[in-house]
Design a protein around this motif. Structure first.
Motif, mmCIF file in Angstrom:
data_model
loop_
_atom_site.group_PDB
_atom_site.id
_atom_site.type_symbol
_atom_site.label_atom_id
_atom_site.label_comp_id
_atom_site.label_asym_id
_atom_site.label_seq_id
_atom_site.Cartn_x
_atom_site.Cartn_y
_atom_site.Cartn_z
ATOM 1 N N LYS A 1 20.097 13.126 52.982
ATOM 2 C CA LYS A 1 19.020 13.913 51.860
ATOM 3 C C LYS A 1 19.115 15.474 52.200
ATOM 4 N N ASN A 2 19.202 15.775 53.163
ATOM 5 C CA ASN A 2 19.219 17.109 53.932
ATOM 6 C C ASN A 2 20.509 17.554 52.780
ATOM 7 N N LEU A 3 21.642 16.921 52.744
ATOM 8 C CA LEU A 3 22.365 17.950 52.396
ATOM 9 C C LEU A 3 22.648 18.305 51.093
ATOM 10 N N GLY A 4 22.163 16.687 50.048
ATOM 11 C CA GLY A 4 22.058 17.381 48.624
ATOM 12 C C GLY A 4 23.696 16.682 48.126
ATOM 13 N N SER B 1 28.641 25.642 49.393
ATOM 14 C CA SER B 1 28.318 23.786 50.507
ATOM 15 C C SER B 1 28.534 23.728 51.314
ATOM 16 N N VAL C 1 20.185 9.599 57.351
ATOM 17 C CA VAL C 1 19.584 10.533 57.728
ATOM 18 C C VAL C 1 20.051 11.866 56.827
ATOM 19 N N HIS C 2 21.758 11.992 56.884
ATOM 20 C CA HIS C 2 22.338 13.511 56.528
ATOM 21 C C HIS C 2 21.984 13.708 55.378
ATOM 22 N N THR D 1 27.028 18.847 48.254
ATOM 23 C CA THR D 1 27.303 19.327 49.818
ATOM 24 C C THR D 1 28.558 17.766 50.108
#
Length: 71
Positions: free
Chosen positions: A25-28, A70, A22-23, A31
């Motif tokens: 994908k949103n962080l890059g 980040s 999940v996460h 980060t």
């Protein structure tokens, strides 16, 4: 017994599947790597981590400013 437990867990750290599912994908990527570095330095008993920005930058071969962005 405590020494055996410490020896078994030394050299690795745990990360939940939800981080990758999940996460991330949103962080890059950058980060996510900074997060993993912080997580690697976490005290599992106290659930705290205080690696310096400089240490994270050195471990990941990043510029300190990139680490700061980040975080």
């Amino acid at each position: 017994m405590e020494e055996l437990k410490q020896r078994k867990t030394k050299g690795w750290f745990k990360i939940g599947n939800v981080f990758f599912d999940v996460h991330i994908k949103n962080l890059g990527h950058t980060t996510a790597m900074v997060y993993l570095c912080i997580k690697r330095h976490m005290d599992n008993k106290m659930r705290t981590a205080f690696p310096s920005e400089k240490l994270i930058a050195e471990k990941l071969d990043l510029n300190r400013r990139t680490v700061i962005r980040s975080i």
